[in-house]
Design a protein around this motif. Structure first.
Motif, PDB file in Angstrom:
ATOM      1  N   ILE A  36       0.824  -1.216   0.000  1.00 52.51           N
ATOM      2  CA  ILE A  36       0.000   0.000   0.000  1.00 52.51           C
ATOM      3  C   ILE A  36       0.854   1.259   0.000  1.00 52.51           C
ATOM      4  O   ILE A  36       0.325   2.359   0.092  1.00 52.51           O
ATOM      5  CB  ILE A  36      -0.955   0.008   1.209  1.00 52.51           C
ATOM      6  CG1 ILE A  36      -0.175  -0.070   2.522  1.00 52.51           C
ATOM      7  CG2 ILE A  36      -1.960  -1.130   1.095  1.00 52.51           C
ATOM      8  CD1 ILE A  36      -1.054   0.042   3.757  1.00 52.51           C
ATOM      9  N   GLY A  37       2.171   1.125  -0.079  1.00 50.47           N
ATOM     10  CA  GLY A  37       3.038   2.285  -0.191  1.00 50.47           C
ATOM     11  C   GLY A  37       3.095   2.792  -1.619  1.00 50.47           C
ATOM     12  O   GLY A  37       2.532   2.188  -2.547  1.00 50.47           O
ATOM     13  N   VAL A  38       3.775   3.911  -1.827  1.00 49.61           N
ATOM     14  CA  VAL A  38       3.891   4.482  -3.173  1.00 49.61           C
ATOM     15  C   VAL A  38       4.585   3.509  -4.117  1.00 49.61           C
ATOM     16  O   VAL A  38       4.184   3.349  -5.274  1.00 49.61           O
ATOM     17  CB  VAL A  38       4.659   5.823  -3.112  1.00 49.61           C
ATOM     18  CG1 VAL A  38       4.864   6.376  -4.513  1.00 49.61           C
ATOM     19  CG2 VAL A  38       3.915   6.837  -2.258  1.00 49.61           C
ATOM     20  N   VAL A  39       5.619   2.834  -3.610  1.00 48.78           N
ATOM     21  CA  VAL A  39       6.342   1.869  -4.444  1.00 48.78           C
ATOM     22  C   VAL A  39       5.411   0.758  -4.902  1.00 48.78           C
ATOM     23  O   VAL A  39       5.378   0.382  -6.088  1.00 48.78           O
ATOM     24  CB  VAL A  39       7.544   1.290  -3.672  1.00 48.78           C
ATOM     25  CG1 VAL A  39       8.146   0.117  -4.438  1.00 48.78           C
ATOM     26  CG2 VAL A  39       8.587   2.356  -3.434  1.00 48.78           C
ATOM     27  N   GLY A  40       4.624   0.211  -3.962  1.00 44.08           N
ATOM     28  CA  GLY A  40       3.711  -0.865  -4.323  1.00 44.08           C
ATOM     29  C   GLY A  40       2.640  -0.422  -5.301  1.00 44.08           C
ATOM     30  O   GLY A  40       2.306  -1.152  -6.247  1.00 44.08           O
ATOM     31  N   LEU A  41       2.100   0.778  -5.124  1.00 40.67           N
ATOM     32  CA  LEU A  41       1.043   1.267  -6.012  1.00 40.67           C
ATOM     33  C   LEU A  41       1.584   1.541  -7.418  1.00 40.67           C
ATOM     34  O   LEU A  41       0.908   1.258  -8.413  1.00 40.67           O
ATOM     35  CB  LEU A  41       0.421   2.533  -5.421  1.00 40.67           C
ATOM     36  CG  LEU A  41      -0.330   2.345  -4.093  1.00 40.67           C
ATOM     37  CD1 LEU A  41      -0.800   3.682  -3.542  1.00 40.67           C
ATOM     38  CD2 LEU A  41      -1.530   1.421  -4.288  1.00 40.67           C
TER      39      LEU A  41
END
Length: 488
Positions: free
Chosen positions: A260-265
């Motif tokens: 759910i972090g920016v990297v994951g999104l």
């Protein structure tokens, strides 16, 4: 049947000098270059001899046909000079207006650049008027027309901002590849500020690096919130997601979270679109700062911060302390607050405190607030050691900053510092203070032995942390860049 072409150069479009003597016409100096009558100042749309002759015969022939030869030439020159004077007058007025506007824009730009209030434009104008009144009084009237009111400065700054945004948008349209860097931090009003930087390259290998946006986030700062702000920034500049090659973030969970972090999104968005996932990097400067925080310096930092807060938190103590330093003619004139969010502040505070340790001891005794650690040679040795070590790390931090630094250059700086740590460790074991100025100075003031056992633990801990954070990650990053980055 071939059509007969018109002889444009012979009959029209090109002004001929003989038309001046015949029909009292000259060519305008403006961009359109139309023919203008020196008698009535009318212009002819199509520069054709027939049109000029018809204008002269229908309007001026009755009054000017009497002028012949030399008299006609003199009359034409007189009318031409009169017209030229009128045009120069208007041209000069336009030039002055443009210059005044340019001055207003430059002053507004400086005020914005220095973070000054808009109303300071009036103060700047008063200063200019005083200077002009002494140096060139004849220009006072001209300088009075410079508009620097608060509303004007605000409008100028808004225009400059829109122009800069337009320029950046023009450059981003030519990007073949680009990368972004994001940093999210809380300001003094507890508002989260998200900064998005963009760096791209075009087909001619021209590199552009700019601050793309500053987004104030008044609510939550989850990965979804930051990702939404990032989408809006890229949309504003019409940046294609498929050209995104790298993303640099800090180590926060809302940034680096794999789900759910920016990297994951970002990863999910690229995978769902079937595009190549960009490279994700942890900011090198941030990692370097985390290496320093891993070293436990609380035994020195906490007492230092406590004393500094006592000196600075109360206005009376601060005034008296500064007056005391001025009376004894101390080289340093003050101590700074410690702020954890500022990476360079720790080293500066420790260094300032070490230089003023004697003065601070005397002042605290006079204020009936003595600090026993300032008389403890063992603690002062620790203060000197940490002041020197953190100063070396601060110097590395400054080398990593700046524009147009490639990752290979930063990697070289990190490797050089890791090699330097080995040298510093050996010097610590030998009590060699060639690279430890505070320790060298304190060694001449005390008979207490250098705490070698304590000192040799500091450098190895720092060295191990640099090895953990940079050896594997930097090598992998360099290899990924070499494989994935392609020039067009």
């Amino acid at each position: 049947m071939e059509t007969k072409r018109r002889k444009v150069d012979d009959e029209c479009r090109v002004f001929k000098e003989e038309w001046g003597f015949k029909y009292f016409f000259v060519q305008s100096q403006s961009k359109n270059g139309k023919a203008i009558c020196v008698i009535c100042n009318d212009t002819v749309a199509v520069m054709k001899e027939y049109n000029l002759r018809r204008h002269y015969e229908t309007k001026h022939a009755s009054a000017y046909s009497q002028f012949k030869d030399k008299q006609r030439t003199e009359k034409f020159e007189t009318l031409s000079r009169s017209l030229s004077s009128q045009q120069n007058l208007f041209r000069k007025a336009n030039s002055e207006n443009e210059s005044l506007t340019l001055v207003s824009m430059k002053v507004a730009y400086l005020l914005a650049k220095k973070g000054k209030p808009f109303m300071d434009g009036n103060i700047v104008k008063e200063c200019m008027m005083e200077a002009v009144g002494v140096l060139c009084p004849e220009k006072v009237k001209l300088f009075k027309t410079i508009s620097l009111s608060r509303n004007t400065v605000a409008r100028r700054i808004d225009d400059i901002g829109n122009n800069i945004l337009h320029q950046i948008s023009g450059k981003t349209q030519r990007f073949t590849h680009y990368s972004i860097a994001m940093d999210e931090s809380t300001d003094v009003s507890y508002t989260s500020q998200l900064l998005v930087f963009v760096r791209g390259v075009d087909d001619d290998l021209n590199v552009t690096q700019e601050l793309a946006s500053v987004n104030s986030m008044h609510g939550t700062t989850t990965g979804a919130d930051i990702f939404k702000e990032l989408q809006q920034t890229l949309t504003k500049y019409n940046l294609d997601w498929n050209r995104l090659q790298g993303v640099t973030i800090d180590g926060g969970r809302n940034m680096s979270g794999a789900n759910i972090g920016v990297v994951g999104l970002i990863r999910k968005a690229f995978e769902s679109a079937g595009a190549t996932v960009p490279i994700f990097l942890h900011c090198i400067i941030h990692q370097q700062a985390l290496c320093v925080k891993h070293v436990d310096i609380s035994c020195v930092l906490k007492p230092v911060v406590s004393v500094v807060n006592f000196l600075r938190s109360r206005a009376l103590n601060h005034r008296q302390f500064r007056s005391f330093l001025e009376e004894i003619e101390s080289e340093s004139v003050d101590v700074s607050y410690y702020t954890a969010v500022r990476w360079l502040r720790c080293g500066k505070v420790l260094l300032q405190f070490f230089k003023l340790r004697k003065e601070i001891k005397i002042f605290l005794a006079e204020k009936n607030h003595p600090e026993t650690l300032l008389s403890d040679a063992e603690w002062l040795w620790k203060l000197a050691i940490f002041a020197d070590v953190v100063t070396h790390v601060n110097n590395l931090n400054l080398k990593l900053q700046g524009k147009n630094n490639l990752i290979c250059d930063l990697f070289e700086q990190i490797n050089a510092f890791r090699a330097k740590l080995i040298l510093l460790e050996s010097h610590m074991n030998e009590c060699n203070f060639s690279h430890f100025t505070c320790c060298e100075k304190f060694s001449t003031e005390t008979d207490e032995r250098f705490p070698t056992i304590f000192a040799v633990k500091v450098i190895p801990d720092l060295k191990l942390e640099f090895q953990k954070r940079f050896k594997i990650h930097m090598t992998a990053t360099m290899a990924t860049f070499q494989v994935s980055f392609k020039w067009k």
